[in-house]
Structures are given as structure tokens and as C-alpha cells.
Design a protein around this motif. Structure first.
Motif, PDB file in Angstrom:
ATOM      1  N   PRO A 180       0.918  -1.294   0.015  1.00  0.00           N
ATOM      2  CA  PRO A 180      -0.088  -0.185  -0.031  1.00  0.00           C
ATOM      3  C   PRO A 180       0.808   1.234  -0.141  1.00  0.00           C
ATOM      4  CG  PRO A 180      -0.296  -1.127   2.121  1.00  0.00           C
ATOM      5  CD  PRO A 180       0.494  -2.105   1.028  1.00  0.00           C
ATOM      6  N   VAL A 181       2.054   1.259   0.454  1.00  0.00           N
ATOM      7  CA  VAL A 181       3.047   2.485   0.388  1.00  0.00           C
ATOM      8  C   VAL A 181       3.098   2.707  -1.226  1.00  0.00           C
ATOM      9  CG1 VAL A 181       5.257   3.357   0.518  1.00  0.00           C
ATOM     10  CG2 VAL A 181       4.272   1.741   2.306  1.00  0.00           C
ATOM     11  N   VAL A 182       3.527   1.810  -2.161  1.00  0.00           N
ATOM     12  CA  VAL A 182       3.481   2.036  -3.476  1.00  0.00           C
ATOM     13  C   VAL A 182       2.344   2.357  -3.920  1.00  0.00           C
ATOM     14  CG1 VAL A 182       3.861   0.719  -5.764  1.00  0.00           C
ATOM     15  CG2 VAL A 182       5.106   0.242  -3.787  1.00  0.00           C
ATOM     16  N   ALA A 183       1.224   1.840  -3.619  1.00  0.00           N
ATOM     17  CA  ALA A 183      -0.033   2.035  -4.285  1.00  0.00           C
ATOM     18  C   ALA A 183      -0.732   3.849  -3.738  1.00  0.00           C
ATOM     19  CB  ALA A 183      -1.358   1.221  -3.381  1.00  0.00           C
ATOM     20  N   ALA A 184      -0.021   4.073  -2.547  1.00  0.00           N
ATOM     21  CA  ALA A 184      -0.246   5.628  -2.055  1.00  0.00           C
ATOM     22  C   ALA A 184       0.281   6.468  -3.129  1.00  0.00           C
ATOM     23  CB  ALA A 184       0.035   5.572  -0.498  1.00  0.00           C
ATOM     24  N   PHE A 185       1.132   6.217  -3.403  1.00  0.00           N
ATOM     25  CA  PHE A 185       2.179   7.241  -4.521  1.00  0.00           C
ATOM     26  C   PHE A 185       1.993   6.867  -5.907  1.00  0.00           C
ATOM     27  CE2 PHE A 185       4.619   7.154  -0.328  1.00  0.00           C
ATOM     28  CZ  PHE A 185       4.388   8.585   0.063  1.00  0.00           C
ATOM     29  N   ALA A 186       1.024   6.010  -6.125  1.00  0.00           N
ATOM     30  CA  ALA A 186       0.900   5.750  -7.589  1.00  0.00           C
ATOM     31  C   ALA A 186      -0.229   6.823  -8.132  1.00  0.00           C
ATOM     32  CB  ALA A 186       0.330   4.423  -7.728  1.00  0.00           C
ATOM     33  N   SER A 187       0.358   8.091  -8.101  1.00  0.00           N
ATOM     34  CA  SER A 187      -0.519   9.239  -8.657  1.00  0.00           C
ATOM     35  C   SER A 187       0.307  10.128  -9.416  1.00  0.00           C
ATOM     36  CB  SER A 187      -1.247   9.735  -7.313  1.00  0.00           C
ATOM     37  OG  SER A 187      -1.892  10.993  -7.802  1.00  0.00           O
ATOM     38  N   GLY A 188      -0.343  10.767 -10.268  1.00  0.00           N
ATOM     39  CA  GLY A 188       0.468  12.233 -10.851  1.00  0.00           C
ATOM     40  C   GLY A 188      -0.336  13.361 -10.698  1.00  0.00           C
ATOM     41  N   ALA A 189      -0.746  13.300  -9.284  1.00  0.00           N
ATOM     42  CA  ALA A 189      -1.624  14.507  -8.769  1.00  0.00           C
ATOM     43  C   ALA A 189      -0.826  15.662  -8.358  1.00  0.00           C
ATOM     44  CB  ALA A 189      -2.628  13.909  -7.898  1.00  0.00           C
ATOM     45  N   VAL A 190       0.254  15.436  -7.931  1.00  0.00           N
ATOM     46  CA  VAL A 190       1.192  16.556  -7.660  1.00  0.00           C
ATOM     47  C   VAL A 190       1.554  17.558  -8.623  1.00  0.00           C
ATOM     48  CG1 VAL A 190       3.319  17.110  -6.304  1.00  0.00           C
ATOM     49  CG2 VAL A 190       2.208  15.061  -5.726  1.00  0.00           C
ATOM     50  N   ARG A 191       1.183  18.798  -8.299  1.00  0.00           N
ATOM     51  CA  ARG A 191       1.368  19.854  -9.463  1.00  0.00           C
ATOM     52  C   ARG A 191       2.914  19.867  -9.927  1.00  0.00           C
ATOM     53  NH1 ARG A 191       0.447  25.099  -5.735  1.00  0.00           N
ATOM     54  NH2 ARG A 191      -1.461  24.002  -5.524  1.00  0.00           N
ATOM     55  N   ARG A 192       3.065  20.295 -11.101  1.00  0.00           N
ATOM     56  CA  ARG A 192       4.234  20.424 -11.598  1.00  0.00           C
ATOM     57  C   ARG A 192       5.076  21.851 -11.394  1.00  0.00           C
ATOM     58  NH1 ARG A 192       5.423  17.293 -15.997  1.00  0.00           N
ATOM     59  NH2 ARG A 192       3.622  15.749 -16.868  1.00  0.00           N
ATOM     60  N   TYR A 193       6.144  21.968 -11.743  1.00  0.00           N
ATOM     61  CA  TYR A 193       6.755  23.395 -11.524  1.00  0.00           C
ATOM     62  C   TYR A 193       6.209  24.232 -12.296  1.00  0.00           C
ATOM     63  CZ  TYR A 193      10.421  20.884  -8.694  1.00  0.00           C
ATOM     64  OH  TYR A 193      11.029  20.239  -7.644  1.00  0.00           O
ATOM     65  N   GLY A 194       6.332  25.358 -11.806  1.00  0.00           N
ATOM     66  CA  GLY A 194       6.143  26.645 -12.784  1.00  0.00           C
ATOM     67  C   GLY A 194       7.196  27.658 -13.149  1.00  0.00           C
ATOM     68  N   SER A 195       7.222  28.815 -13.010  1.00  0.00           N
ATOM     69  CA  SER A 195       8.208  29.827 -13.201  1.00  0.00           C
ATOM     70  C   SER A 195       9.431  29.511 -12.304  1.00  0.00           C
ATOM     71  CB  SER A 195       7.687  30.943 -13.329  1.00  0.00           C
ATOM     72  OG  SER A 195       7.269  31.557 -11.778  1.00  0.00           O
ATOM     73  N   GLN A 196       9.563  28.790 -11.031  1.00  0.00           N
ATOM     74  CA  GLN A 196      10.607  28.631 -10.425  1.00  0.00           C
ATOM     75  C   GLN A 196      11.480  27.313 -10.883  1.00  0.00           C
ATOM     76  OE1 GLN A 196       7.233  27.880  -9.652  1.00  0.00           O
ATOM     77  NE2 GLN A 196       6.895  28.232  -7.333  1.00  0.00           N
ATOM     78  N   GLY A 197      11.348  26.964 -12.102  1.00  0.00           N
ATOM     79  CA  GLY A 197      12.270  25.934 -12.788  1.00  0.00           C
ATOM     80  C   GLY A 197      13.524  26.237 -12.726  1.00  0.00           C
ATOM     81  N   ASN A 198      13.926  27.467 -12.765  1.00  0.00           N
ATOM     82  CA  ASN A 198      15.439  27.867 -13.023  1.00  0.00           C
ATOM     83  C   ASN A 198      16.151  28.232 -11.928  1.00  0.00           C
ATOM     84  OD1 ASN A 198      15.323  26.962 -16.063  1.00  0.00           O
ATOM     85  ND2 ASN A 198      14.474  29.278 -16.379  1.00  0.00           N
ATOM     86  N   ASP A 199      15.474  28.045 -10.607  1.00  0.00           N
ATOM     87  CA  ASP A 199      15.993  28.646  -9.444  1.00  0.00           C
ATOM     88  C   ASP A 199      17.349  27.451  -9.150  1.00  0.00           C
ATOM     89  OD1 ASP A 199      14.357  30.502  -9.161  1.00  0.00           O
ATOM     90  OD2 ASP A 199      12.963  29.271  -7.780  1.00  0.00           O
ATOM     91  N   ASP A 200      18.355  28.182  -8.693  1.00  0.00           N
ATOM     92  CA  ASP A 200      19.448  27.537  -8.368  1.00  0.00           C
ATOM     93  C   ASP A 200      19.215  26.459  -7.094  1.00  0.00           C
ATOM     94  OD1 ASP A 200      21.924  26.728  -7.607  1.00  0.00           O
ATOM     95  OD2 ASP A 200      22.779  28.963  -7.082  1.00  0.00           O
ATOM     96  N   ALA A 201      19.503  25.396  -7.281  1.00  0.00           N
ATOM     97  CA  ALA A 201      19.237  24.095  -6.487  1.00  0.00           C
ATOM     98  C   ALA A 201      20.675  23.768  -5.778  1.00  0.00           C
ATOM     99  CB  ALA A 201      18.500  23.093  -7.078  1.00  0.00           C
ATOM    100  N   ALA A 202      21.885  24.498  -5.937  1.00  0.00           N
ATOM    101  CA  ALA A 202      23.300  23.999  -5.490  1.00  0.00           C
ATOM    102  C   ALA A 202      22.991  24.159  -3.904  1.00  0.00           C
ATOM    103  CB  ALA A 202      24.335  25.107  -6.080  1.00  0.00           C
ATOM    104  N   PHE A 203      23.556  23.163  -3.308  1.00  0.00           N
ATOM    105  CA  PHE A 203      23.601  23.125  -1.785  1.00  0.00           C
ATOM    106  C   PHE A 203      24.161  24.322  -1.140  1.00  0.00           C
ATOM    107  CE2 PHE A 203      23.833  18.454  -3.352  1.00  0.00           C
ATOM    108  CZ  PHE A 203      22.393  18.106  -2.940  1.00  0.00           C
TER     109      PHE A 203
END
Length: 391
Positions: A180-203
Motif C-alpha cells: 500500500p505504500v506503493v499504491a499510495a504514491f501511484a498518482s500523478g496528482a502533484v502539481r508541476r513546477y512553474g516559473s521557479q524551474g530555473n532557480d539555483d538548487a545548489a546546496f
């Protein structure tokens, strides 16, 4: 951005994270019994126990960076759940210590992926005003899972003495619970990135973001405080002539109080404000630990643990919210992974420091050191008045 599935931002990570903790905390004792059954010596048992944490520590940051590049966070917890099923099956079928080590390491990795994915799921798909509610309920469910896992193992490993069949049954049941852990996350419902896509993700950029480093430090201080209480309260109680049953009841009170505060975190955050709730919870918990160290009497300790447990319970979800709010969508997965890494490093280092301090200054001094750590993190949080100030 696409709208999130109604209700999915809470129940999916809540279910997935809670079940993953049942599996992890059932497998841990079962793995120790399995090692003994396979002829492992005490040193090897220690290696088996460490295998759950070492590999996740090494991959936490790369996994966070990878998750940050994904447009659908479901990929991480979904495949981590699949890995959890496979690892539990390996644990059930293995007949060698090497196979057991591999299974435990993969279970640790899969648990990291599920928790990272669950936290990122909430941070991406829940309204920002609901972060405390989501993280509070999720961590309350995790606490319940951490209590249920050892009970499951206790019933299945062996009614009187551990048996190979009972150990194998525990791993098989954990594999079933991972489905059921796998089943719980079997979804594409989480929203996609928007304009923030180019933000610096360096640690380095993430650590320089105002509030992030403080949240990581607070999270580590709170988590290690719980570990220190669990490890050293029995020792302190023995020195004070308090029975193990009473000490066990004290720790249960601490756990129940922590769960209660997590369930109430959303309303509390809206009433008192995120930042000052962190400060009050950390400094209040420090005061409770100081009372326990100074006055180890049952009535005092029960009261201090009830209040301190309530305050300590808020630390983990509050710091999840602090990291998620401070960072952009593309940075959140990496930031949450850095927080998890900070927790794991602190959990490995703190027992070593505590043992050294206790051997020289006594058990109560361990509590004092933890009080200093909590106070330092709380004062640091309180001292930064401007939310846009430098970390």
C-alpha cells in the motif's frame, strides 16, 4: 500549475510515511535476531544496525538533487516503495549475513526515499498555509508507526524465543505492508513546477537561504534530544531508584504528548506564528530537560516529560515547514534532503559525544549538554529578528 488532487496532498504521504515506519521499526529488531540466528558476533550485529543508516547518509543529497529536477515527485516514493518490497523479500529469503546486510541497507535507502518523497509531496501540492497541518499529521502517523513496528516484530519473530521461521515471517509481512505504500504514491496528482524551474538548487545556495540552516540545526537538536531521553532516562532512573516500569511509562507519556502536539500543530501555528512557535518549543523543551537533570523525582519527571514531549513533538514538522517555506519549488527536495542528512549525522555523532561526557561527568551531564544545544538553537532562531536577515 495543475491543481493537486483533492485530499491527496495529505492522505497519500500520511499513509505512505506511516506504513514505511512500521516496516522499518519491525525490520530493525528482526534483522538483529536474524544476524544472531546466522551466527553473527556482537560487532557484526552493530554493522547490521548501522547498515540502515550509512548508505542513506551517502545518497541523501544526490537523491534530493535528483528529486528536485523531477517534474513529478511521485517517482521517488513510488520506486522507493518498490525497492522496499524487494528488500524485504531479500531479507525473508536470505541465508547469509552478507544478504542480510544488503537487505538492511536497501531498506534504509528505500525508507529515505519514501520520507523525502512524502515531505516533498506535501511541500509541492499542499497550500503553504496547510504545511504545518500536513507535516504535523504526517509525523504523528510516523510516530505511531514507530511504536507499532516493534510490537509487530515482537509478535511474529517468536512467541517465546526467536525462530528462523518467525524472522522470515516478519520480513514477508513487512513486504506486504509495503504494497500500500506503493499504491499510495501511484498518482500523478502533484502539481508541476512553474516559473521557479530555473532557480539555483545548489546546496551552498540552499544553505545561504535565510532560515534554512537554522531549521536544520533546530531539527537536529530536537531529534537528538528525543534520542538522548530514550537512551539515558533509564540510566538516570536507575541511579535515582526508579523502576524500569515507571521509566517506560514516562517515555510513553513523552511519546503521546509529542503525537498530540503534532496533531494540533496547524491551529497552534496559525495562532502563535511559525517562527515564534519554534523558539518557544525549543527553549521550553530545554527548560524541561534541565528540570529532569536537576530533580530526578518521579512526579517532577512525569510533568516535565508531558510538557517537554509536547514541545519536542513540534520540532520536526515545524522545521519541515520552515525549509519548505524558505525555498522555491525546485529547491525544496534538496533542502528537505539536507535536513534529513543533518538529522542522521547528528544521530550518529550525538551518542558518541554523550557516552564520552557521561563517562567523565555523569549521566545528568548528558542532559545538560542537550539543554545547551537546544538553547543555542532556540536563541539563534530568536536573535534573527528580520526574516530576510543573513543566516
Amino acid at each position: 500549475m495543475a491543481a493537486p488532487e483533492r485530499g491527496g496532498w495529505l492522505w497519500r504521504p500520511l499513509l505512505g510515511a506511516s506504513l514505511s515506519q512500521i516496516v522499518l521499526f519491525a525490520v530493525r529488531p528482526a534483522a538483529s535476531y536474524a544476524g544472531l540466528e546466522l551466527g553473527a558476533d556482537p560487532a557484526t550485529i552493530g554493522i547490521i544496525a548501522a547498515s540502515f543508516a550509512v548508505l542513506p547518509m551517502l545518497i541523501a543529497l544526490p537523491l534530493g538533487a535528483f528529486a528536485g529536477r523531477l517534474s513529478r515527485i511521485a517517482i521517488v516514493p513510488f520506486f522507493s516503495g518498490m525497492l522496499l518490497i524487494a528488500a524485504c523479500i531479500v531479507g525473508a529469503m536470505t541465508t547469509t549475513v552478507a544478504g542480510l546486510l544488503a537487505a538492511c541497507a536497501l531498506i534504509g535507502v528505500s525508507n529515505l526515499g519514501i520520507l523525502l518523497g512524502a515531505q516533498a509531496w506535501i511541500s509541492r501540492s499542499a497550500p503553504a498555509t496547510s504545511y504545518n497541518d500536513g507535516f504535523g499529521w504526517m509525523t504523528a502517523g510516523m510516530a505511531l508507526g514507530q511504536a507499532a513496528g516493534p510490537l509487530l516484530a515482537g509478535f511474529t519473530v517468536g512467541p517465546v524465543n526467536p525462530t528462523r521461521e518467525g524472522i522470515s515471517l516478519t520480513f514477508w509481512l513487512c513486504a506486504v505492508l509495503a504494497v500500500p505504500v506503493v499504491a499510495a504514491f501511484a498518482s500523478g496528482a502533484v502539481r508541476r513546477y512553474g516559473s521557479q524551474g530555473n532557480d539555483d538548487a545548489a546546496f551552498g545556495s540552499i544553505l545561504r537561504t535565510p532560515g534554512v540552516t537554522r531549521a536544520i540545526v533546530v531539527s537536529a537538536a530536537v531529534l537528538t534530544s528525543v534520542d538522548i531521553l530514550t537512551a539515558y532516562l533509564p540510566v538516570l532512573g536507575a541511579q535515582a531508584g526508579i523502576s524500569p516500569a515507571v521509566i517506560g511509562s514516562m517515555l510513553a507519556v513523552r511519546g503521546i504528548s509529542s503525537m498530540l502536539s503534532r496533531l494540533l500543530l496547524g491551529p497552534l501555528g496559525r495562532r502563535f506564528g511559525q517562527r515564534w512557535l519554534i523558539v518557544a518549543s525549543v527553549l521550553g523543551a530545554a527548560a524541561c530537560l534541565a528540570v529532569i537533570a536537576a530533580l530526578p523525582a518521579p512526579a517532577v519527571m512525569f510533568s516535565a516529560l508531558a510538557i517537554g514531549g509536547f514541545l519536542l513533538g513540534m520540532g520536526q514538522p515545524l522545521t519541515m515547514t520552515a525549509v519548505a517555506v524558505a525555498l522555491s519549488a525546485r529547491q525544496r527536495s534538496s533542502g528537505l534532503a539536507m535536513r534529513l542528512l543533518g538529522n542522521r549525522v547528528a544521530q550518529l555523532a550525538t551518542p558518541l559525544l554523550a557516552g564520552a561526557v557521561a563517562s567523565v561527568f555523569g549521566v545528568a551531564s548528558v542532559m545538560v549538554v542537550q539543554v545547551v544545544a537546544l538553547m543555542a538553537s532556540g536563541i539563534w532562531e530568536a536573535a534573527v529578528r528580520d526574516p530576510h536577515a543573513e543566516n
